[in-house]
Motif scaffolding. Structure first.
Motif, mmCIF file in Angstrom:
data_model
loop_
_atom_site.group_PDB
_atom_site.id
_atom_site.type_symbol
_atom_site.label_atom_id
_atom_site.label_comp_id
_atom_site.label_asym_id
_atom_site.label_seq_id
_atom_site.Cartn_x
_atom_site.Cartn_y
_atom_site.Cartn_z
ATOM 1 N N ASP A 137 -44.017 -17.205 -39.572
ATOM 2 C CA ASP A 137 -43.931 -18.295 -40.558
ATOM 3 C C ASP A 137 -43.004 -19.482 -40.005
ATOM 4 O O ASP A 137 -41.897 -19.669 -40.113
ATOM 5 N N ARG A 138 -43.802 -20.358 -39.402
ATOM 6 C CA ARG A 138 -42.776 -21.534 -38.880
ATOM 7 C C ARG A 138 -42.085 -22.329 -40.156
ATOM 8 O O ARG A 138 -40.901 -22.858 -39.899
ATOM 9 N N SER A 139 -42.436 -22.031 -41.114
ATOM 10 C CA SER A 139 -41.857 -22.991 -42.300
ATOM 11 C C SER A 139 -40.512 -22.202 -42.663
ATOM 12 O O SER A 139 -39.679 -22.517 -43.287
ATOM 13 N N ARG A 140 -40.198 -21.126 -42.107
ATOM 14 C CA ARG A 140 -38.910 -20.395 -42.276
ATOM 15 C C ARG A 140 -38.054 -20.519 -41.341
ATOM 16 O O ARG A 140 -36.845 -19.922 -41.637
ATOM 17 N N VAL A 141 -38.184 -21.567 -40.124
ATOM 18 C CA VAL A 141 -37.453 -21.418 -39.154
ATOM 19 C C VAL A 141 -36.255 -21.955 -39.271
ATOM 20 O O VAL A 141 -35.348 -21.729 -38.680
ATOM 21 N N LYS A 142 -36.001 -22.868 -40.283
ATOM 22 C CA LYS A 142 -34.745 -23.731 -40.584
ATOM 23 C C LYS A 142 -33.855 -22.833 -41.747
ATOM 24 O O LYS A 142 -32.770 -23.298 -42.261
ATOM 25 N N GLU A 143 -34.372 -21.616 -42.365
ATOM 26 C CA GLU A 143 -33.615 -21.137 -43.318
ATOM 27 C C GLU A 143 -32.319 -20.384 -42.743
ATOM 28 O O GLU A 143 -32.405 -19.869 -41.808
ATOM 29 N N SER A 144 -31.431 -20.182 -43.909
ATOM 30 C CA SER A 144 -30.309 -19.643 -43.456
ATOM 31 C C SER A 144 -30.533 -17.973 -43.651
ATOM 32 O O SER A 144 -31.485 -17.622 -44.240
ATOM 33 N N VAL A 145 -29.770 -17.475 -42.985
ATOM 34 C CA VAL A 145 -30.012 -15.949 -42.947
ATOM 35 C C VAL A 145 -28.642 -15.267 -43.411
ATOM 36 O O VAL A 145 -27.541 -15.907 -43.100
ATOM 37 N N ASN A 146 -28.860 -13.800 -43.991
ATOM 38 C CA ASN A 146 -27.466 -13.500 -44.178
ATOM 39 C C ASN A 146 -27.456 -12.143 -43.646
ATOM 40 O O ASN A 146 -28.274 -11.361 -43.566
ATOM 41 N N TYR A 147 -26.454 -11.579 -42.864
ATOM 42 C CA TYR A 147 -26.492 -10.167 -42.502
ATOM 43 C C TYR A 147 -26.319 -9.119 -43.486
ATOM 44 O O TYR A 147 -26.802 -8.141 -43.366
ATOM 45 N N ALA A 148 -25.708 -9.470 -44.580
ATOM 46 C CA ALA A 148 -25.874 -8.329 -45.573
ATOM 47 C C ALA A 148 -27.424 -7.889 -45.983
ATOM 48 O O ALA A 148 -27.593 -6.815 -46.406
ATOM 49 N N ASP A 149 -28.213 -9.044 -45.902
ATOM 50 C CA ASP A 149 -29.679 -8.540 -46.091
ATOM 51 C C ASP A 149 -30.404 -7.752 -44.928
ATOM 52 O O ASP A 149 -31.580 -7.336 -44.968
ATOM 53 N N ILE A 150 -29.774 -7.410 -44.027
ATOM 54 C CA ILE A 150 -30.420 -6.966 -42.930
ATOM 55 C C ILE A 150 -31.219 -5.781 -42.843
ATOM 56 O O ILE A 150 -32.171 -5.389 -42.148
ATOM 57 N N ASN A 151 -30.553 -4.697 -43.757
ATOM 58 C CA ASN A 151 -31.132 -3.370 -43.866
ATOM 59 C C ASN A 151 -32.261 -3.660 -44.876
ATOM 60 O O ASN A 151 -33.194 -2.681 -44.986
ATOM 61 N N ASN A 152 -32.499 -4.527 -45.638
ATOM 62 C CA ASN A 152 -33.601 -4.764 -46.657
ATOM 63 C C ASN A 152 -34.609 -5.676 -46.157
ATOM 64 O O ASN A 152 -35.600 -5.963 -46.961
ATOM 65 N N ASP A 153 -34.496 -6.349 -44.998
ATOM 66 C CA ASP A 153 -35.653 -7.290 -44.431
ATOM 67 C C ASP A 153 -35.849 -6.998 -43.104
ATOM 68 O O ASP A 153 -35.101 -7.312 -42.118
ATOM 69 N N ALA A 154 -36.811 -6.639 -42.830
ATOM 70 C CA ALA A 154 -37.234 -5.956 -41.190
ATOM 71 C C ALA A 154 -37.148 -7.094 -40.476
ATOM 72 O O ALA A 154 -37.177 -6.948 -39.076
ATOM 73 N N GLU A 155 -37.351 -8.471 -40.918
ATOM 74 C CA GLU A 155 -37.491 -9.780 -39.844
ATOM 75 C C GLU A 155 -35.983 -9.920 -39.349
ATOM 76 O O GLU A 155 -35.892 -10.579 -38.370
ATOM 77 N N LEU A 156 -35.056 -9.636 -40.097
ATOM 78 C CA LEU A 156 -33.766 -9.794 -39.768
ATOM 79 C C LEU A 156 -33.202 -8.761 -38.706
ATOM 80 O O LEU A 156 -33.443 -7.836 -38.696
ATOM 81 N N LYS A 157 -32.483 -9.299 -37.982
ATOM 82 C CA LYS A 157 -31.728 -8.571 -36.512
ATOM 83 C C LYS A 157 -30.556 -9.500 -36.198
ATOM 84 O O LYS A 157 -30.287 -10.737 -36.324
ATOM 85 N N SER A 158 -29.401 -8.702 -35.847
ATOM 86 C CA SER A 158 -28.231 -9.175 -35.241
ATOM 87 C C SER A 158 -28.081 -8.609 -33.982
ATOM 88 O O SER A 158 -28.054 -7.534 -33.917
ATOM 89 N N SER A 159 -27.746 -9.534 -32.910
ATOM 90 C CA SER A 159 -27.668 -9.049 -31.576
ATOM 91 C C SER A 159 -26.472 -8.133 -31.506
ATOM 92 O O SER A 159 -26.437 -6.996 -30.846
ATOM 93 N N PHE A 160 -25.358 -8.384 -32.085
ATOM 94 C CA PHE A 160 -24.108 -7.627 -31.975
ATOM 95 C C PHE A 160 -24.121 -6.198 -32.649
ATOM 96 O O PHE A 160 -23.313 -5.587 -32.308
#
Length: 589
Positions: A515-538
Motif C-alpha cells: 500500500d503505497r499510501s502508507r509509505v510515509k506513515e510513522s511506525v511504533n515498535y510497541a505494535d510489532i506483535n500486533n501488526d504483521a507488516e511491522l518488523k525491526s531489524s534489530f
C-alpha cells in the motif's frame, strides 16, 4: 583525480614467476615481474593508481563493501528482503560468501600497498618529496583497509611485510595472539600507526593539483587518524587532531553553502572544499562499458563507476530496490523546522519523498526528472514499500530520468566531510570536558548550513544529554544513509546496553507493505506483535554479530585463522567494559 586507466600494477604482489625443475630459465624482457618492477618512482606511481583502483571494487566501496555498513545501521532497512538481508538483520551466517567479499578486496588492496612500502623502505628521511608522497598514499590506503577490516571482521590478520608473501606462512598469516583471543587492538594499533605516519608524508589539499582533486592528503590522514582514535575512546588525543584540522594545520576546509553539492557528480561539485577524502568515479557518459566487480578484472573499458545507485534506486525507475531509509530517520527530519518555518533542506537530498516545501526548491518535487504530485507515493520496492534514498543517486540531480544499473553511478562517494570533523570535535569535547559552549559552537556551524536554530548550552545539563543530541539527532540528519553509522553504533557500545539496544529496535522498525499510501506513515515498535507488516531489524540481532563473521571457506583455506565473535556467538560487552569504556544511557530530548 579521476583514475582513467587500469594499471598493470593491479596484479603486483600476487605471485612471483619461478622456473620449474631444472629447465632452462628464459627471461622475457617485455614481461614485468616483482623482481624487476617497482624500483623507480614512475613504477611506484603505477602501483599507487592500482591501490586507488582497488578501493572502488565490489567489496571495498563500489557496492557491497559500502552498503553492508549502511544497512547494519538504524537509518536504513533492507526493502528487497533478500539482498543484504542477513547484514540488515545482524545475523549473517558463516557460510554466506557475500560476507567475504570485503575481506577479499581489502586484502588485495593491502597487497599492493605492502609492495609499495617494501620498495620505499623504512627510512623516510632518505626519500625525496615524490617518494614521500608515494609512501604516504600507500600508508593511508593500507590504514583505510585495516580500518574497514577491523570495523567489519573484528580480528583480521595483520600483514605488513611484503617479503613474507614468498612463503605459505606469509600468505596464511594468523589472526590470533597467544595472549589475546581477539587482536582487535593489534589491528587498530596498525591503523593508527599508518595514518599518523601518512600525516607527515602527505601534502595538504592546499598544494593544489592532484592533491586537491582526489588523492589522499595530510588532512585526509588526520581525519581518519581521529576516527581510529575514537574507536577506542581516545577522545583527548582525537580532539587535538580534530582541532588541528579545524585550525587549518592540514589545509583549508569549509562547509559548502549548499548541502546538496556534496551529492552531485561533476568537477564543479566533487573534491570540493568540504571533502577530506572521497572515492573517485567517472561521471556518467565518460565511462567504459565493462562492469568490473572484482580486483582480478582488468578491462581497459571499465565503467569505473559504482553500483550504489542501483541498490538505492526505486524499482519503478530501474533500480534494484534493495535499501530504504528508515521511518525513524524520516520522522526525525520532519520533527524540526528551519528558522523560516521550512523543512530541513538535508531531507531533500537524503529521502526522495514529495513535500509541499520542495516546490521551487532545487529541482522541485522530482524523482529522476519525473514530476511528483502530493499523491505520487514513490516507493523503493514494489513488494515491500520503503522510503527511497536520494543520496548517491540522481533522484534529485535533474540529470537522468532513470537508474542505469551496474557500475555506472558517477557520483563520487564523499567518505569524510568537514561536517564530520566538526561533529566529531563536538563529541570529543563533550566526552573530555562535559557539555561546553565550544562543543555547542561546533554543532551550530553544521546546523546553520541547514538553517536550523542554534542550540543553547543551557538546554544541555549533562554530558549524556548532549551526546544524545549528537548521536541521534545531529549525526543522523547530516549523514543519514551514508557509510559509517554501523561503525558508530559499535564504538558507542549500543549493542551492550539494554536501553540502547531497545532504542535500536525502535529506530529500526519499518513497515513491509504494497500500500503505497502508507509509505510515509510513522511506525511504533510497541505494535510489532500486533501488526504483521511491522518488523525491526534489530530483533534478530545475535550476540557478536555487530561484526561480520569470517567466512567459513576462508577459515578452511587458512588453518592459522580463528573465527571472531560472530563465528563463535560471543558477547563483546566484556571486552568493551573491561577497557573502562561506558555506554551513555538513553536520554529523552
Amino acid at each position: 583525480m579521476k583514475l582513467h586507466h587500469i594499471s598493470l600494477a593491479l596484479l603486483m604482489g600476487l605471485a612471483t614467476l619461478t622456473a620449474c625443475n631444472d629447465k632452462l630459465e628464459l627471461t622475457n624482457p617485455n614481461q614485468q615481474t616483482t623482481g624487476t618492477f617497482g624500483y623507480t618512482a614512475e613504477d611506484l606511481e603505477e602501483c599507487v593508481v592500482a591501490a586507488y583502483n582497488h578501493i572502488r571494487m565490489e567489496g571495498t566501496y563500489a557496492r557491497v563493501g559500502y552498503n553492508i555498513d549502511v544497512c547494519r545501521g538504524d537509518e536504513v532497512w533492507n526493502s528487497s528482503q533478500v539482498w543484504y538481508m542477513p547484514f540488515d538483520d545482524l545475523n549473517e551466517p558463516i557460510t554466506d560468501e557475500i560476507g567475504q567479499w570485503s575481506w577479499r578486496d581489502w586484502y588485495y588492496t593491502i597487497n599492493v600497498c605492502n609492495f609499495i612500502l617494501y620498495r620505499t623502505g623504512e627510512d623516510d628521511s632518505q626519500l625525496n618529496d615524490q617518494m614521500k608522497h608515494i609512501k604516504g598514499q600507500a600508508l593511508f590506503i593500507r590504514g583505510l583497509a585495516y580500518y574497514n577490516l577491523a570495523g567489519y571482521y573484528q580480528n583480521p590478520a595483520v600483514i605488513t611485510d611484503y617479503e613474507s608473501y614468498s612463503t605459505l606462512d606469509g600468505l596464511y598469516a594468523p589472526n590470533q595472539r597467544e595472549d589475546d583471543l581477539y587482536q582487535y587492538d593489534l589491528v587498530l594499533d596498525q591503523v593508527e600507526e599508518d595514518f599518523s605516519e601518512a600525516i607527515n608524508l602527505l601534502p595538504s589539499r592546499d598544494a593544489g593539483g592532484e592533491w586537491a582533486k582526489g588523492r589522499a592528503t595530510s588532512g585526509a590522514a588526520a581525519g581518519y587518524y581521529a576516527r581510529a582514535l575514537m574507536v577506542r575512546h581516545k577522545y583527548s588525543e582525537a580532539l587535538a587532531v580534530l582541532k588541528d584540522i579545524i585550525n587549518k594545520k592540514y589545509g583549508t576546509y569549509q562547509l559548502m553553502a549548499n548541502f546538496g553539492d556534496n551529492f552531485r557528480e561533476g568537477v564543479q561539485y566533487e573534491n570540493n572544499a568540504e571533502s577530506l577524502f572521497e572515492i573517485q568515479f567517472l561521471d556518467y557518459g565518460t565511462q567504459g562499458t565493462d562492469d568490473e566487480w572484482t580486483p582480478v578484472n582488468t578491462s581497459k573499458n571499465a565503467t569505473q563507476g559504482s553500483a550504489i545507485e542501483s541498490n538505492f534506486g526505486p524499482g519503478d525507475f530501474g533500480g534494484w530496490a534493495d535499501l530504504s531509509a528508515s521511518p525513524w530517520l524520516y520522522g526525525l527530519f520532519k520533527s524540526e523546522r528551519t528558522t523560516s518555518g521550512k523543512l530541513d533542506p538535508r531531507l531533500y537530498w537524503t529521502i526522495g519523498t514529495y513535500e509541499d516545501d520542495w516546490e521551487g526548491f532545487e529541482f522541485g518535487n522530482v524523482c529522476y526528472t519525473v514530476p511528483m504530485g502530493p499523491t505520487d507515493y514513490v516507493v523503493t520496492n514494489n513488494n515491500y514499500g520503503g522510503l527511497p534514498i536520494a543520496k548517491w543517486t540522481n533522484l534529485r540531480t535533474g540529470l537522468y530520468d532513470k537508474v542505469v544499473t551496474g557500475l555506472h553511478d558517477g557520483i563520487n562517494l564523499r567518505m569524510m566531510r568537514y561536517s564530520d570533523v566538526l561533529l566529531r570535535a563536538a563529541e570529543c569535547e563533550n566526552e573530555v570536558n562535559g557539555p561546553t559552549q565550544q562543543a555547542i559552537d561546533w554543532i551550530n556551524q553544521v546546523r546553520k548550513r541547514a538553517q536550523l536554530a542554534d542550540l543553547k548550552l543551557s538546554d544541555f545539563n549533562s554530558k549524556d544529554k548532549l551526546f544524545e543530541q549528537i548521536a541521534n539527532v545531529e549525526r543522523p540528519k547530516e549523514f543519514g544513509c551514508e557509510f559509517g553509522r554501523g561503525f558508530d553504533l559499535i564504538r558507542w557500545g549500543f549493542f551492550y546496553s539494554a536501553d540502547r539496544l531497545q532504542q535500536l529496535k525502535e529506530h529500526g522498525t519499518f513497515r513491509r507493505t504494497t500500500d503505497r499510501s502508507r509509505v510515509k506513515e510513522s511506525v511504533n515498535y510497541a505494535d510489532i506483535n500486533n501488526d504483521a507488516e511491522l518488523k525491526s531489524s534489530f530483533d534478530s540481532y545475535e550476540k557478536g554479530h555487530e561484526f561480520l563473521p569470517i567466512f567459513q571457506g576462508t577459515l578452511n583455506d587458512n588453518p592459522n585463522l580463528k573465527g571472531n565473535s560472530a563465528n563463535e556467538g560471543i558477547d563483546n560487552s566484556a571486552y568493551f567494559f573491561e577497557k573502562g569504556w561506558t555506554v551513555h544511557p538513553v536520554v529523552n530530548l
